[in-house]
Design an enzyme around this catalytic site. Structure first.
Site, short mmCIF file in Angstrom:
data_model
loop_
_atom_site.label_atom_id
_atom_site.label_comp_id
_atom_site.label_asym_id
_atom_site.label_seq_id
_atom_site.Cartn_x
_atom_site.Cartn_y
_atom_site.Cartn_z
N ASN A 45 0.87 -1.17 0.00
CA ASN A 45 0.00 0.00 0.00
C ASN A 45 0.91 1.23 0.00
OD1 ASN A 45 -1.77 2.06 0.59
ND2 ASN A 45 -2.29 1.32 2.65
N LYS A 87 0.04 4.25 -0.24
CA LYS A 87 -0.61 5.42 0.38
C LYS A 87 -0.39 6.64 -0.52
CE LYS A 87 -0.06 3.14 4.78
NZ LYS A 87 0.14 3.23 6.21
N HIS A 97 -9.32 1.20 5.24
CA HIS A 97 -8.04 1.37 5.93
C HIS A 97 -8.24 2.35 7.08
CE1 HIS A 97 -3.92 2.52 6.78
NE2 HIS A 97 -3.54 1.42 6.14
N GLU A 126 -6.59 4.74 8.06
CA GLU A 126 -6.35 6.14 7.69
C GLU A 126 -7.56 6.75 6.98
OE1 GLU A 126 -2.62 5.41 5.72
OE2 GLU A 126 -1.72 4.92 7.66
N GLU A 135 -5.05 -4.95 10.84
CA GLU A 135 -4.04 -3.91 11.01
C GLU A 135 -4.29 -3.15 12.32
OE1 GLU A 135 -2.20 -2.86 6.94
OE2 GLU A 135 -3.81 -1.47 7.37
N GLY A 182 3.03 2.05 10.75
CA GLY A 182 4.05 3.09 10.59
C GLY A 182 4.81 3.44 11.86
N SER A 218 3.79 -2.32 10.28
CA SER A 218 5.24 -2.42 10.50
C SER A 218 5.83 -3.77 10.10
CB SER A 218 5.59 -2.07 11.95
OG SER A 218 5.22 -0.72 12.23
P1 PGA Z 1 3.17 0.12 7.55
O1 PGA Z 1 1.66 0.35 7.04
O2 PGA Z 1 3.66 -1.14 6.92
O3 PGA Z 1 3.92 1.34 7.06
O4 PGA Z 1 3.11 0.03 9.03
C1 PGA Z 1 0.77 -0.72 6.90
C2 PGA Z 1 -0.53 -0.24 6.34
O5 PGA Z 1 -1.02 0.82 6.76
O6 PGA Z 1 -1.13 -0.91 5.46
#
Ligand code: PGA
Length: 249
Positions: free
Chosen positions: A9, A11, A93, A95, A163, A169, A209
């Site tokens: 992803n 983003k 997601h 976010e 997640e 992140g 992560s």
């Molecule tokens: P990350 O994000 O691997 O940067 O922690 C995962 C995600 O939000 O899909």
């Protein structure tokens, strides 16, 4: 057998220059026993799909609108993603839930439209740190699942990504026991709602992560069929480490 899936992803990262990462990945994986999916920003989708055309990679979107078409300035329909070369879309997601106030109902409506259009829906669920500390994780995830997964889900059109919000992140990852507990719970809920056949065929991804250094141990957890990767999917070398770990899992 569920085919393992490494999903990236990107983003809101990447302009045309980032396609070189996809070129590198495509060259490394002309084919693969695992499914490899990259979800770039929508502006890159068409070019990304052309870039990965003769490789083991496919591309997907990061969101779509619940309506088939119409007066929704700035939004993208499932059909548009498909037309640009996508075969999947990430929905719900954290976010999007946070930045755009998306609720389970919205996500379910989007998933219906995506599935009707022939896209695989990667529906994201996960708890906040506060919810985990209050021992509410499974309740939250159960609620997100019943609210956001539509009735028409099958092993073909649905992928669930667990997640934990606090792991995205941040470099923080739940223990392998915690990941296993949630994945087993998601599997059991799917079997109860859709029957054993469908419930067992839906792929479950862990996200938050995931890096080349921790991927192998996460992929060894039962009911983890792959990963949804943010930061470590931006560079071909990092994502490659995760793909290799999944191929060897
Ligand atoms: P990350 O994000 O691997 O940067 O922690 C995962 C995600 O939000 O899909």
């Amino acid at each position: 057998m569920r085919r393992k899936l490494a999903a990236g992803n990107w983003k809101m990262n990447g302009t045309g220059a980032a396609l070189s990462e996809l070129e590198a990945l495509s060259a490394s994986y002309p084919t693969s026993p695992v499914e490899i999916l990259i979800c770039p920003p929508a502006t890159l989708l068409h070019r990304a799909s052309a870039t990965v055309k003769d490789s083991g990679l496919t591309v997907g979107g990061q969101d779509c609108h619940a309506a088939v078409s119409g007066a929704h300035t700035g939004d993208l329909s499932a059909q548009m993603l498909l037309d640009a070369g996508a075969n999947a879309v990430i929905l719900g997601h954290s976010e999007r839930r946070e930045d755009h106030g998306e609720q389970n109902d919205d996500i379910r409506a989007k998933a219906r439209t995506a599935m009707d259009a022939g896209l695989k829906a990667i529906i994201c669920v996960g708890e906040s740190l506060e919810q985990r500390e209050a021992a509410n994780t499974l309740d939250i995830i159960g609620g997100q699942m019943s609210g956001s997964i539509p009735d028409q889900a099958t092993g073909e059109n649905l992928i669930v990504a667990y997640e934990p919000i606090w792991a995205i992140g941040t470099g923080k990852v739940p223990t392998l026991e915690e990941i296993g507990e949630v994945h087993d719970f998601i599997r059991a809920r799917l079997e109860r709602r859709f029957g054993e056949g469908v419930g067992r065929s839906v792929r479950l991804l862990y996200g938050g992560s995931v890096k080349p250094g921790n991927a192998a141990e996460i992929f060894a957890v039962s009911n983890v069929d792959g990963a949804l990767v943010g930061g470590a999917s931006l560079k071909a070398e990092d994502f490659s480490g995760i793909i290799r770990a999944l191929e060897n899992a």
